[in-house]
Design a protein around this motif. Structure first.
Motif, PDB file in Angstrom:
ATOM      1  N   VAL A 238      45.409  68.226 -45.297  1.00  0.00           N
ATOM      2  CA  VAL A 238      45.199  66.776 -45.318  1.00  0.00           C
ATOM      3  C   VAL A 238      46.296  66.037 -44.542  1.00  0.00           C
ATOM      4  CG1 VAL A 238      45.152  64.762 -46.859  1.00  0.00           C
ATOM      5  CG2 VAL A 238      43.873  66.819 -47.454  1.00  0.00           C
ATOM      6  N   GLN A 239      47.531  66.508 -44.720  1.00  0.00           N
ATOM      7  CA  GLN A 239      48.622  65.819 -44.017  1.00  0.00           C
ATOM      8  C   GLN A 239      48.473  65.932 -42.516  1.00  0.00           C
ATOM      9  OE1 GLN A 239      52.489  67.060 -45.163  1.00  0.00           O
ATOM     10  NE2 GLN A 239      52.552  65.628 -46.871  1.00  0.00           N
ATOM     11  N   GLU A 240      48.123  67.150 -42.090  1.00  0.00           N
ATOM     12  CA  GLU A 240      47.981  67.377 -40.657  1.00  0.00           C
ATOM     13  C   GLU A 240      46.884  66.467 -40.081  1.00  0.00           C
ATOM     14  OE1 GLU A 240      46.925  71.429 -39.690  1.00  0.00           O
ATOM     15  OE2 GLU A 240      46.223  70.716 -37.740  1.00  0.00           O
ATOM     16  N   PHE A 241      45.741  66.381 -40.753  1.00  0.00           N
ATOM     17  CA  PHE A 241      44.673  65.528 -40.231  1.00  0.00           C
ATOM     18  C   PHE A 241      45.026  64.046 -40.356  1.00  0.00           C
ATOM     19  CE2 PHE A 241      42.166  69.325 -39.949  1.00  0.00           C
ATOM     20  CZ  PHE A 241      41.384  69.078 -38.842  1.00  0.00           C
ATOM     21  N   VAL A 246      46.251  59.226 -36.468  1.00  0.00           N
ATOM     22  CA  VAL A 246      46.918  58.039 -35.909  1.00  0.00           C
ATOM     23  C   VAL A 246      47.946  58.413 -34.836  1.00  0.00           C
ATOM     24  CG1 VAL A 246      46.530  56.594 -37.946  1.00  0.00           C
ATOM     25  CG2 VAL A 246      48.550  58.077 -37.876  1.00  0.00           C
ATOM     26  N   SER A 247      47.833  59.620 -34.299  1.00  0.00           N
ATOM     27  CA  SER A 247      48.808  60.024 -33.270  1.00  0.00           C
ATOM     28  C   SER A 247      48.566  59.232 -31.982  1.00  0.00           C
ATOM     29  CB  SER A 247      48.693  61.526 -32.989  1.00  0.00           C
ATOM     30  OG  SER A 247      47.541  61.765 -32.219  1.00  0.00           O
ATOM     31  N   ASP A 248      49.574  59.178 -31.143  1.00  0.00           N
ATOM     32  CA  ASP A 248      49.445  58.421 -29.887  1.00  0.00           C
ATOM     33  C   ASP A 248      48.298  58.955 -29.035  1.00  0.00           C
ATOM     34  OD1 ASP A 248      51.567  57.024 -30.737  1.00  0.00           O
ATOM     35  OD2 ASP A 248      53.050  57.972 -29.396  1.00  0.00           O
ATOM     36  N   GLU A 249      48.199  60.293 -28.984  1.00  0.00           N
ATOM     37  CA  GLU A 249      47.133  60.891 -28.145  1.00  0.00           C
ATOM     38  C   GLU A 249      45.752  60.499 -28.667  1.00  0.00           C
ATOM     39  OE1 GLU A 249      49.719  62.442 -29.403  1.00  0.00           O
ATOM     40  OE2 GLU A 249      50.362  64.172 -28.212  1.00  0.00           O
ATOM     41  N   THR A 250      45.619  60.503 -30.001  1.00  0.00           N
ATOM     42  CA  THR A 250      44.321  60.131 -30.574  1.00  0.00           C
ATOM     43  C   THR A 250      43.998  58.671 -30.239  1.00  0.00           C
ATOM     44  OG1 THR A 250      44.634  61.721 -32.354  1.00  0.00           O
ATOM     45  CG2 THR A 250      43.004  60.006 -32.743  1.00  0.00           C
ATOM     46  N   GLU A 251      45.025  57.801 -30.336  1.00  0.00           N
ATOM     47  CA  GLU A 251      44.800  56.368 -30.016  1.00  0.00           C
ATOM     48  C   GLU A 251      44.326  56.204 -28.573  1.00  0.00           C
ATOM     49  OE1 GLU A 251      44.850  54.029 -32.194  1.00  0.00           O
ATOM     50  OE2 GLU A 251      46.129  54.734 -33.839  1.00  0.00           O
ATOM     51  N   PRO A 351      39.424  68.990 -27.413  1.00  0.00           N
ATOM     52  CA  PRO A 351      40.750  69.125 -28.026  1.00  0.00           C
ATOM     53  C   PRO A 351      40.829  68.363 -29.360  1.00  0.00           C
ATOM     54  CG  PRO A 351      40.915  68.484 -25.720  1.00  0.00           C
ATOM     55  CD  PRO A 351      39.469  68.391 -26.084  1.00  0.00           C
ATOM     56  N   ARG A 352      41.755  68.756 -30.200  1.00  0.00           N
ATOM     57  CA  ARG A 352      41.840  68.187 -31.550  1.00  0.00           C
ATOM     58  C   ARG A 352      42.001  66.668 -31.560  1.00  0.00           C
ATOM     59  NH1 ARG A 352      42.667  71.586 -35.511  1.00  0.00           N
ATOM     60  NH2 ARG A 352      44.199  70.481 -36.740  1.00  0.00           N
ATOM     61  N   GLU A 353      42.783  66.162 -30.597  1.00  0.00           N
ATOM     62  CA  GLU A 353      43.002  64.704 -30.560  1.00  0.00           C
ATOM     63  C   GLU A 353      41.697  63.976 -30.244  1.00  0.00           C
ATOM     64  OE1 GLU A 353      44.852  66.964 -29.000  1.00  0.00           O
ATOM     65  OE2 GLU A 353      46.662  66.798 -30.262  1.00  0.00           O
ATOM     66  N   TYR A 358      36.834  60.937 -32.014  1.00  0.00           N
ATOM     67  CA  TYR A 358      35.399  60.825 -32.305  1.00  0.00           C
ATOM     68  C   TYR A 358      35.177  60.529 -33.792  1.00  0.00           C
ATOM     69  CZ  TYR A 358      33.513  62.248 -27.771  1.00  0.00           C
ATOM     70  OH  TYR A 358      33.138  62.285 -26.457  1.00  0.00           O
ATOM     71  N   TYR A 359      35.950  61.214 -34.667  1.00  0.00           N
ATOM     72  CA  TYR A 359      35.805  60.941 -36.112  1.00  0.00           C
ATOM     73  C   TYR A 359      36.106  59.466 -36.398  1.00  0.00           C
ATOM     74  CZ  TYR A 359      35.876  66.008 -37.386  1.00  0.00           C
ATOM     75  OH  TYR A 359      35.608  67.340 -37.548  1.00  0.00           O
TER      76      TYR A 359
END
Ligand code: GDG
Length: 470
Positions: A238-241, A246-251, A351-353, A358-359
């Motif tokens: 859960v922590q990892e997700f 909210v990571s920079d890459e995801t943003e 990739p995960r980000e 998408y989520y």
């Protein structure tokens, strides 16, 4: 988490490493992530098929286990893996969504490969100072507990099944049902995702072995030996997700997607391209929705990420063709000149980000398998949405393990009813914001309370306490 005071030996179909541009690294799957800290502390070994023409190294950085490859010939891969595991057991354990193939040659190869895995376990435990705890994973290796028991009589032995266990009347169709149950019953503890799968297993055992008594989680065999059959739902980190959300890459990824889909709602599917995942039924529901509600055309898009899977197997190649035909037909019917297509189909993993983006983007996450042991995508979606303050809706099939945990906070769907499912998609798009937010918060809490570390802890404790006498 209280850990057993012995090294850990994991036996799984695959080794937990993958070759990347930066060399060999621990694989990114849930099981590997969850076991990393445990293995860090206890040390141990991992036995699995190497599946790499150049072989795998004996150890990789950042993973405190020796890797012991089992090499398979092309024919063994065809018969044990693509054949018996993926064309016999997989469809049988997923309620015959397609017809299982019964082939005696494949069965013999399955037995032979299971013996080879056990030979490697024997070599590994011969060098151990203390009998290790041996934890066997999944339907590829159901004969292991019995084979491994003779290799290491003093080891606690556990088995976990990542798929459903079918109702006894379906399991009984397997000509080798006795051998499979016999193989499993040599374990000290056998774990399933849900109580329903566990009960199916217990009922199969009782039908085929009169004289077995079930006392709560304990099965007493006719010879007096006791083993545990338990329900331990697998989960995610859960922590990892939460941080990935909210990571920079995801943003950055999200900003691009928001631009691409500006002004439209997004329904999303993320699955291995597997016939159990209900992708075709989902597409048919989308088509019906577009057909029935012309006013909604252009107001939403459906994005399907389909991760290539088992494309050496005929049924999977056929599925790909029919999914792609369906996507083409919908886009052909409903794309307006000069406008974007209603269905975006990606035949690849991202990739995960990008996955997290998408989520976050999704207004409705469609997790609608025909049958699924657990389904981690649903747990990842609610965790990412909640961490980012989102209010997406989860449309969730009642035929997956996750549905047992989320009560009514997901919109529950019967994917076999494609028309009914198209109405549910429609109403999912119109739920009130406060309602949506509260549902996501409650589901995320359920996942937080039972994350993957709890699953590992419960499993290992169960195995360590597991079997008794005589
Ligand atoms: C089996 C059982 C049970 C997916 N697309 C991408 C991507 N994924 C990752 C997801 C998730 C995993 O793959 C899929 O896990 P599921 O649980 O949903 O499904 P199966 O692969 O069928 O797993 C299942 C599971 O074992 C565990 O016991 O829950 O019932 O069938 O973690 O995130 N990852 C990346 N890009 C993608 O495009 N990076």
């Amino acid at each position: 988490m209280e850990l057993p005071e012995r090294p850990l030996v994991i036996v799984a179909n695959r080794l937990p490493v993958s070759r990347t541009e930066d060399g060999w690294q621990p694989a990114s799957g849930g099981l590997v992530t969850a076991l990393k800290p445990v293995i860090e502390q206890l040390g141990g070994a991992w036995i699995g098929w190497d599946d790499d023409p150049e072989g795998v190294p004996p150890r990789v950085d950042d993973f405190n286990a020796d890797l012991h490859p089992v090499s398979l010939t092309e024919q063994e891969v065809a018969e044990y893996y693509h054949g018996f595991a993926n064309r016999t057991l997989w469809p049988l354990f997923h309620d015959l969504v397609v017809e299982p193939v019964i082939d005696r040659g494949w069965w013999r190869t399955y037995e032979e490969v299971n013996r080879r895995f056990a030979d490697t376990v024997r070599k590994v435990v011969a060098d151990a100072e203390v009998p290790p705890l041996i934890w066997i994973q999944d339907y590829h290796l159901m004969l292991q507990p019995e084979l491994v028991r003779s290799a290491s009589p003093d080891s606690p032995i556990g088995f976990f099944l990542h798929t459903p266990f079918p109702p006894p009347e379906l399991f009984a169709r397997l000509p080798w049902r006795d051998q499979i149950l016999h193989g499993l019953l040599a374990a000290d503890a056998i774990g399933f995702h849900t109580r329903v799968y566990r009960d199916n297993f217990v009922r199969s055992v009782q039908q085929l072995y009169p004289g077995v008594t079930a006392l709560g989680e304990t099965l007493v065999l006719p010879d007096g030996r006791q083993i545990r059959a338990v329900a331990h739902p697998i989960s995610i980190d859960v922590q990892e997700f939460g941080s990935l959300a909210v990571s920079d890459e995801t943003e950055v990824e999200l900003a691009e997607l928001e631009q691409q889909f500006a002004g439209r709602k997004v329904l999303l599917g993320v699955d291995r391209l597997d016939y159990t995942k209900g992708i075709r039924h989902r597409l048919q529901s989308i088509e019906l929705l577009l057909e029935r509600r012309p006013d909604l055309r252009g107001t939403f898009a459906f994005v399907q990420i389909a991760v290539p899977s088992r494309d050496d197997v005929e049924e999977y190649r056929r599925l790909r063709t029919s999914v792609e035909t369906e996507v083409g037909r919908i886009n052909g019917r409903f794309t307006e000149p000069g406008k974007d297509v209603p269905v975006h189909y990606l035949y690849r993993g991202v990739p995960r980000e990008a996955l997290a983006a998408y989520y976050r983007l999704a207004d409705v996450m469609c997790v609608t398998p025909l049958k699924d042991g657990m389904n981690l995508v649903a747990k990842e979606f609610v965790t990412v949405q909640s961490a980012a303050g989102g209010d997406g809706v989860l449309l969730l099939s009642e035929f997956c393990g996750t549905a047992m945990e989320f009560a009514d906070d997901a919109v529950r769907s019967n994917p076999f009813d494609v028309e009914g499912q198209s109405y549910l998609m429609e109403s999912a798009l119109t739920l009130e914001r406060e309602d949506r937010r509260a549902r996501i918060a409650r589901m995320a809490e359920v996942v937080r309370d039972g994350d993957v570390y709890r699953w590992v802890g419960d499993e290992l404790a169960g195995i360590a306490e597991g079997g008794h006498g005589p």
